[in-house]
Motif scaffolding. Structure first.
Motif, PDB file in Angstrom:
ATOM      1  N   GLY A 372       0.793  -1.217   0.000  1.00  0.00           N
ATOM      2  CA  GLY A 372       0.000   0.000   0.000  1.00  0.00           C
ATOM      3  C   GLY A 372       0.825   1.266   0.000  1.00  0.00           C
ATOM      4  O   GLY A 372       0.318   2.324   0.370  1.00  0.00           O
ATOM      5  N   ASP A 373       2.111   1.198  -0.400  1.00  0.00           N
ATOM      6  CA  ASP A 373       2.952   2.382  -0.349  1.00  0.00           C
ATOM      7  C   ASP A 373       2.446   3.482  -1.268  1.00  0.00           C
ATOM      8  O   ASP A 373       2.440   4.655  -0.905  1.00  0.00           O
ATOM      9  N   ILE A 374       2.034   3.121  -2.481  1.00  0.00           N
ATOM     10  CA  ILE A 374       1.546   4.134  -3.416  1.00  0.00           C
ATOM     11  C   ILE A 374       0.278   4.779  -2.884  1.00  0.00           C
ATOM     12  O   ILE A 374       0.117   6.004  -2.917  1.00  0.00           O
ATOM     13  N   ALA A 375      -0.649   3.951  -2.383  1.00  0.00           N
ATOM     14  CA  ALA A 375      -1.896   4.499  -1.851  1.00  0.00           C
ATOM     15  C   ALA A 375      -1.631   5.409  -0.652  1.00  0.00           C
ATOM     16  O   ALA A 375      -2.263   6.459  -0.507  1.00  0.00           O
ATOM     17  N   ARG A 376      -0.669   5.042   0.190  1.00  0.00           N
ATOM     18  CA  ARG A 376      -0.361   5.886   1.349  1.00  0.00           C
ATOM     19  C   ARG A 376       0.265   7.205   0.909  1.00  0.00           C
ATOM     20  O   ARG A 376      -0.033   8.264   1.479  1.00  0.00           O
ATOM     21  N   LEU A 377       1.119   7.138  -0.099  1.00  0.00           N
ATOM     22  CA  LEU A 377       1.696   8.376  -0.621  1.00  0.00           C
ATOM     23  C   LEU A 377       0.607   9.287  -1.165  1.00  0.00           C
ATOM     24  O   LEU A 377       0.606  10.499  -0.913  1.00  0.00           O
ATOM     25  N   VAL A 378      -0.333   8.712  -1.903  1.00  0.00           N
ATOM     26  CA  VAL A 378      -1.433   9.516  -2.439  1.00  0.00           C
ATOM     27  C   VAL A 378      -2.260  10.125  -1.314  1.00  0.00           C
ATOM     28  O   VAL A 378      -2.660  11.298  -1.376  1.00  0.00           O
ATOM     29  N   ASP A 379      -2.522   9.349  -0.268  1.00  0.00           N
ATOM     30  CA  ASP A 379      -3.287   9.885   0.867  1.00  0.00           C
ATOM     31  C   ASP A 379      -2.590  11.090   1.492  1.00  0.00           C
ATOM     32  O   ASP A 379      -3.224  12.101   1.801  1.00  0.00           O
ATOM     33  N   ARG A 380      -1.285  10.997   1.676  1.00  0.00           N
ATOM     34  CA  ARG A 380      -0.544  12.110   2.272  1.00  0.00           C
ATOM     35  C   ARG A 380      -0.565  13.340   1.360  1.00  0.00           C
ATOM     36  O   ARG A 380      -0.723  14.476   1.820  1.00  0.00           O
ATOM     37  N   LEU A 381      -0.392  13.121   0.051  1.00  0.00           N
ATOM     38  CA  LEU A 381      -0.404  14.245  -0.884  1.00  0.00           C
ATOM     39  C   LEU A 381      -1.776  14.914  -0.931  1.00  0.00           C
ATOM     40  O   LEU A 381      -1.884  16.136  -0.966  1.00  0.00           O
ATOM     41  N   VAL A 382      -2.842  14.096  -0.937  1.00  0.00           N
ATOM     42  CA  VAL A 382      -4.193  14.662  -0.967  1.00  0.00           C
ATOM     43  C   VAL A 382      -4.480  15.444   0.303  1.00  0.00           C
ATOM     44  O   VAL A 382      -5.076  16.522   0.281  1.00  0.00           O
ATOM     45  N   THR A 383      -4.056  14.895   1.439  1.00  0.00           N
ATOM     46  CA  THR A 383      -4.289  15.584   2.703  1.00  0.00           C
ATOM     47  C   THR A 383      -3.564  16.926   2.743  1.00  0.00           C
ATOM     48  O   THR A 383      -4.097  17.918   3.254  1.00  0.00           O
ATOM     49  N   ARG A 384      -2.366  16.968   2.167  1.00  0.00           N
ATOM     50  CA  ARG A 384      -1.573  18.197   2.231  1.00  0.00           C
ATOM     51  C   ARG A 384      -1.931  19.182   1.127  1.00  0.00           C
ATOM     52  O   ARG A 384      -2.004  20.390   1.358  1.00  0.00           O
ATOM     53  N   LEU A 385      -2.175  18.691  -0.099  1.00  0.00           N
ATOM     54  CA  LEU A 385      -2.355  19.583  -1.245  1.00  0.00           C
ATOM     55  C   LEU A 385      -3.803  19.734  -1.678  1.00  0.00           C
ATOM     56  O   LEU A 385      -4.124  20.677  -2.398  1.00  0.00           O
ATOM     57  N   GLY A 386      -4.677  18.814  -1.273  1.00  0.00           N
ATOM     58  CA  GLY A 386      -6.059  18.849  -1.719  1.00  0.00           C
ATOM     59  C   GLY A 386      -6.308  17.842  -2.826  1.00  0.00           C
ATOM     60  O   GLY A 386      -5.415  17.502  -3.609  1.00  0.00           O
TER      61      GLY A 386
END
Length: 524
Positions: A372-386
């Motif tokens: 789930g590394d890619i999904a976790r990276l996406v979650d962090r980016l969405v949380t920070r950038l929208g």
């Protein structure tokens, strides 16, 4: 209050006489198709002898269309009647949602298919100003939503059903000893019997409930002693109506979302302590989700301050997860601007959207691979950038390269990105696809032969290797008949750089002059 003075049960029956057609009218109105709702329309179900009418809207009813009639008979009255297939599954799902919403007036409710709701309002009617006021409120609320509703309240479900369907509007009957006398004038159909039995009783002269009550009980018992089903035995229905025979009712229970809650002994004002509480909540929520074999997709964090104020924060995940550390880390990005005031004394974490998630063992040592590394990276980016700032390619149903995918905000399946880059052998697409193919000048031995040299963006490139062609036809269902074929080539120049080019058209295809050449993509 003594036992004899305690009030009995109060069952509310809410009947929607035109439920299916009211729901259909709401749907077409939301779509902006008001003209369709005003046309004579019937809902039909395919039968052995052709479509039969399930419901008719007022314009169709005025013409003479009736439920149970054949569509061909209705069209003899008016050939312009519009027939729409009935959505029985949609009606059932809507009725269940309405039954859950009806619990605002009582502790439990149940859908009474196909077009009614039973509600237990025992001890709760006073909250609405009394039984009559509650029934008036129920009918007014559903009328505001576009549903014609009739309601009644009685000590038994059978009596409430009979009054709502055949009695006066919002009838209140709370004395269990007065049920027989109050329902005596109602037709025998109010007993919820089979249609064939209703016809039989009517032919025998038993047209009302009072007529059946006047018949000696022993005679009814002998006549229907072999009928075990309640809808085929009027004596059983009478006993259910008056409360002599219990009628089991199964309430509908909403599946509440998984959540974790903390009531704090001391108010918290520092963000570090709040983050620690959120970590504990994430651990509790993960255990609840694991028991349900689910993973959270959308999370809601609620924080209550001592002064009564509330703070809420939401995060959405690219894929289902129940990893406490990951969930807590997502909320760390959202807590910097909170105002704790005099302190936070309660916190709640709710998985308002969850999906099935089952981990499987993929290694012999029993450990689970973390994919789930890619999904976790996406979650962090969405949380920070929208969400709008993070996009991923999505596959589309088209064989043309420029239409085979589109960019969209991250959503349910981040794995779709990898699916677009599968190695399909000869049909492998380049990693870099230009937004728009750029024209190039190609030198070739013959117009139908392989390219030898091309010029692109001012540079001249000698071609040392060529693979192709891969022919792609135009999408004839959305393009003009003059659209030309494409022959794609995978080429490599003298410097080792690899390109994806295509010839637009064929010599003598009758769809234009000399074919043009375009560069469409670059290989890594």
């Amino acid at each position: 209050m003594t036992r004899s003075e305690r009030p009995g049960r109060a069952i509310v029956s809410i009947w929607f006489p035109n439920f299916a057609i009211d729901r259909w009218t709401r749907i077409v109105s939301r779509r902006g198709e008001a003209a369709l709702a005003d046309a004579p329309t019937v809902l039909v179900t395919e039968g052995a002898h052709g479509p039969r009418i399930d419901a008719a809207n007022p314009p169709a009813a005025a013409i003479g269309a009736r439920a149970g009639a054949r569509l061909t008979d209705a069209r003899m009255l008016d050939p312009g009647i519009v027939a729409v297939p009935s959505d029985h599954m949609g009606d059932d799902a809507t009725l269940e949602k309405m039954a859950l919403a009806a619990q605002r007036w009582g502790p439990w409710s149940a859908p009474d298919r196909p077009d009614a709701i039973l509600l237990d309002a025992t001890g709760s009617a006073h909250l609405a100003g009394g039984e009559a006021a509650m029934l008036a409120e129920i009918e007014a609320r559903y009328a505001a939503q576009g549903y014609d509703a009739r309601s009644a309240i009685a000590p038994t479900a059978g009596a409430a059903w009979a009054l709502s369907h055949y009695g006066a509007a919002h009838t209140v009957l709370l004395d269990p000893h007065a049920i027989a006398a109050a329902l005596a004038p109602l037709p025998v159909a109010a007993l919820r019997l089979d249609d064939d039995l209703i016809v039989l009783l009517t032919r025998l002269g038993l047209k009302s409930i009072g007529d059946i009550l006047s018949v000696p009980r022993a005679g009814l018992a002998r006549r229907f002693r072999n009928r075990r089903s309640a809808d085929a035995n009027p004596l059983m229905r009478i006993d259910q109506l008056t409360g002599r025979l219990p009628e089991p009712l199964v309430p509908i229970i909403a599946d509440p979302p998984a959540q974790a809650d903390r009531r704090l002994m001391e108010p918290l004002r520092h963000s570090d302590l709040v983050k620690r509480v959120i970590g504990d909540l994430a651990g509790d929520l993960a255990r609840t989700l694991e028991a349900k074999r689910q993973g959270a997709r959308r999370l809601l964090l609620l924080l209550w301050r001592v002064d009564g104020g509330a703070i809420d924060r939401r995060v959405e995940l690219a894929s289902p997860s129940r990893d406490p550390a990951h969930i807590a880390a997502l909320f760390d990005e959202r807590l910097d601007d909170i105002d704790a005031g005099l302190g936070i004394d309660q916190a709640r974490l709710v998985a308002i959207w969850a999906e099935p998630l089952v981990h499987g063992q993929v290694r012999l040592d029993g450990e689970n691979e973390d994919e789930g590394d890619i999904a976790r990276l996406v979650d962090r980016l969405v949380t920070r950038l929208g969400a709008q700032a993070v996009r991923s390619p999505r596959a589309q149903a088209s064989h043309l390269p420029e239409r085979a995918q589109r960019w969209a905000s991250v959503g349910p399946a981040i794995g779709a990105t990898a699916a677009l880059q599968l190695d399909l052998g000869f049909h492998h697409r380049p990693l870099k696809l230009l937004d728009r193919a750029e024209a190039i000048t190609v030198i070739y031995a013959t117009p139908e032969g392989l390219p030898r040299r091309f010029r692109w963006r001012g540079g001249l490139h000698d071609i040392v290797r060529v693979e192709g062609p891969e022919r792609i036809a135009p999408e004839w269902w959305r393009e003009r008949s003059s659209a030309r074929l494409r022959d794609y080539y995978r080429i490599e120049d003298e410097s080792g750089r690899r390109y994806w080019i295509y010839r637009h058209g064929l010599i003598g295809d009758g769809r234009g002059g000399i074919p043009d050449w375009y560069l469409h993509g670059l290989f890594a």
